[in-house]
Enzyme design. Structure first.
Site, PDB file in Angstrom:
ATOM      1  N   GLU A 149       0.843   4.390   5.162  1.00 38.28           N
ATOM      2  CA  GLU A 149       0.195   4.796   3.904  1.00 38.28           C
ATOM      3  C   GLU A 149      -0.189   6.264   3.987  1.00 38.28           C
ATOM      4  OE1 GLU A 149      -3.855   4.380   1.331  1.00 38.28           O
ATOM      5  OE2 GLU A 149      -3.422   2.712   2.681  1.00 38.28           O
ATOM      6  N   HIS A 163      -1.867   0.213  -4.346  1.00 41.80           N
ATOM      7  CA  HIS A 163      -2.765   1.254  -3.835  1.00 41.80           C
ATOM      8  C   HIS A 163      -3.981   1.408  -4.740  1.00 41.80           C
ATOM      9  CE1 HIS A 163      -4.262   5.219  -2.673  1.00 41.80           C
ATOM     10  NE2 HIS A 163      -3.638   5.022  -1.514  1.00 41.80           N
ATOM     11  N   ASP A 185      -3.745   6.985   6.238  1.00 46.46           N
ATOM     12  CA  ASP A 185      -4.225   7.504   4.960  1.00 46.46           C
ATOM     13  C   ASP A 185      -4.322   9.022   5.029  1.00 46.46           C
ATOM     14  OD1 ASP A 185      -4.917   7.456   2.336  1.00 46.46           O
ATOM     15  OD2 ASP A 185      -6.771   6.323   2.577  1.00 46.46           O
TER      16      ASP A 185
END
Length: 384
Positions: free
Chosen positions: A45, A212, A340
Site C-alpha cells: 500500500e 482504501h 503506507d
C-alpha cells in the site's frame, strides 16, 4: 465462526493480549523470536501522485466548497502547507528518492497506487479521464523499474461500465495487478448493484480490489469535523470499515464468491469486532426487530465472509499487540506487509514486523509470499 476458544499470547512489548482464536485461521507455526532481516520484502500500500492530479484537486477545491466537506478540510491545507511539502514531493517522486528509501530499509518492491481520494472526488467525465491517464503514467513508472514496482489501477466508480473496461485494460494491457477504490464516491457505497459490474470484471480477471480509506461521506462527516477526527487517526477507519460491512451484508460475496478485497491498517478495526458482529446478527431478537433487514438473507456469518473474501495489510499499524491479535484471529495467510509510504516511516514498518514474535514461516508469508500469491508476482530477487 466459533469464537469460544481463547488464547493469551505474550507480545514483544511484554503485554498480555487476550486474543480470540479462530478455527478458520491457519494454525500458527511455533513462535520464533528470531528477527532475521529477510532480504525480500514486498510493500503493498504505497502511494503516488502526479503533479497533474494535484493541479486538478486544487481546481476542484477552488470551486467545490460544500459537496465534499472532508475533502475540503483535509486537502486544502495538505496541498498548500509548507509542512506537507516533503510528503507531496515524495508522492510525485517515483524514482531516486523512493528507491533510496526502499534500499535503506530492505524493501524489494512497492505496489504503487494513486493516493486517496484519487479520482473519486471529480465529475464523471473528469474522473474517467484522470483514471486512464494515471494508469498509463503508472505503467510507465513500472516499466522504468520493473523489478522494484508493480501497481494497482485507478478506476472511476462514477461510470461503472467504463470502470470495468478500464480495469480490464489496465490488467490485460498495462500489466497492473489489481484495483484501488477510495471508499465512497460522492457519498455512495459500492454495495449498490449498479457498481457490481466492476466486481464482475475483477472476479473474471482474478485480481484483488484495495478498499482504501478516505474522509467520511458527506452524510456521515459532521460529528468528525469539530475535533479533526475526519482523517487517518479515526475517520478513515470508521468510513472504510462501515463500507466493508455494507459489502459483506449486501450479498455481494454470494454473487461473487471468489472476489478478494484488501483492507489496510490491519483491517480497519473489523477483526477486533468479528465475534460481536456475528453474535448480534445471529441474535434472534435482533434479527426479528426489522423484517426489511437484508443481513438476515445472507448465506454465511459476517465473519465467514470476512475470512473468505478479505485480506488485511499492516500499513500504518506498527504495534506488536495489534499484529499479534490479528495473527491469532486471521492467521498469517491473510496478512500482508505494507508501509503506507510516504505517510508512514518505512523503518518503523519493518521494525514492527521484525519485533513481533512469530514463526519464520509466518514472517515470510507476511513480508512477501502472500503478496506474490495474491498479485501473481514473478520476481527475480534472491532471498533466503
Amino acid at each position: 465462526m466459533d469464537f469460544s476458544k481463547r488464547a493469551f499470547l505474550k507480545t514483544a512489548m511484554d503485554l498480555s493480549v487476550a486474543a480470540v482464536v479462530s478455527p478458520l485461521a491457519t494454525p500458527a507455526s511455533p513462535v520464533s523470536n528470531n528477527t532475521t532481516k529477510f532480504s525480500k520484502k514486498i510493500a503493498i500500500e504505497e502511494a503516488f501522485a502526479t503533479p497533474e492530479l494535484f493541479d486538478e484537486w486544487r481546481k476542484l477545491l477552488a470551486t467545490n466548497s460544500e459537496k465534499e466537506p472532508g475533502f475540503q478540510k483535509l486537502y486544502k491545507p495538505f496541498l498548500n502547507s509548507p509542512a506537507t511539502k516533503e510528503i507531496r514531493d515524495r508522492l510525485t517522486d517515483v524514482g531516486d528518492s523512493r528507491i533510496r528509501d526502499m534500499d535503506q530499509n530492505g524493501i524489494d518492491m512497492q505496489i504503487l497506487s494513486i493516493t486517496s481520494p484519487g479520482v473519486q472526488v471529480f465529475s464523471t467525465n473528469k474522473a474517467v479521464d484522470i483514471a486512464k491517464k494515471s494508469n498509463d503514467q503508472l505503467a510507465e513508472f513500472i516499466s522504468a523499474y520493473p523489478h522494484r514496482y508493480a501497481g494497482l489501477a485507478a478506476v472511476a466508480p462514477q461510470a461503472p461500465n467504463e470502470a470495468a473496461h478500464e480495469l480490464e485494460r489496465a490488467v490485460k494491457y498495462l500489466g497492473l495487478k489489481g484495483a484501488i477504490i477510495n471508499s465512497h464516491t460522492h457519498g455512495e457505497y459500492l454495495d449498490q448493484s449498479k457498481y457490481w459490474v466492476i466486481f464482475e470484471a475483477a472476479q473474471a480477471l482474478d485480481i484483488p480490489i484495495y478498499l482504501h480509506p478516505r474522509t467520511p461521506s458527506p452524510d456521515m462527516i459532521k460529528p468528525f469535523l469539530s475535533y479533526g477526527l475526519e482523517g487517518a487517526g479515526w475517520g478513515f477507519a470508521v468510513e472504510t470499515s462501515t463500507h466493508a460491512m455494507r459489502l459483506i451484508l449486501s450479498g455481494l460475496f454470494d454473487h461473487f464468491p471468489k472476489l478478494k478485497f484488501i483492507l489496510g491498517h490491519l483491517g480497519e478495526g473489523i477483526p477486533f469486532w468479528l465475534s460481536r458482529i456475528d453474535g448480534r446478527f445471529a441474535n434472534e431478537t435482533w434479527t426479528k426487530m426489522d423484517d426489511s433487514n437484508q443481513a438476515k438473507k445472507r448465506q454465511k456469518k459476517p465473519s465467514e465472509y470476512f475470512m473468505d473474501n478479505f485480506v488485511v495489510a499492516t500499513s500504518g499499524v506498527n504495534w506488536s499487540p495489534a499484529l499479534t491479535f490479528a495473527l491469532s484471529v486471521l492467521g498469517s495467510d491473510r496478512i500482508l506487509f505494507a508501509i503506507d509510504y510516504p505517510y508512514e516511516s518505512t523503518a518503523k514498518a519493518v521494525e514492527g514486523i521484525d519485533s513481533t514474535p512469530m514463526s519464520d514461516v509466518d514472517r515470510k508469508k507476511i513480508y512477501y509470499l502472500n503478496a506474490e500469491n495474491l498479485f501473481k508476482l514473478k520476481t527475480d530477487v534472491k532471498y533466503e
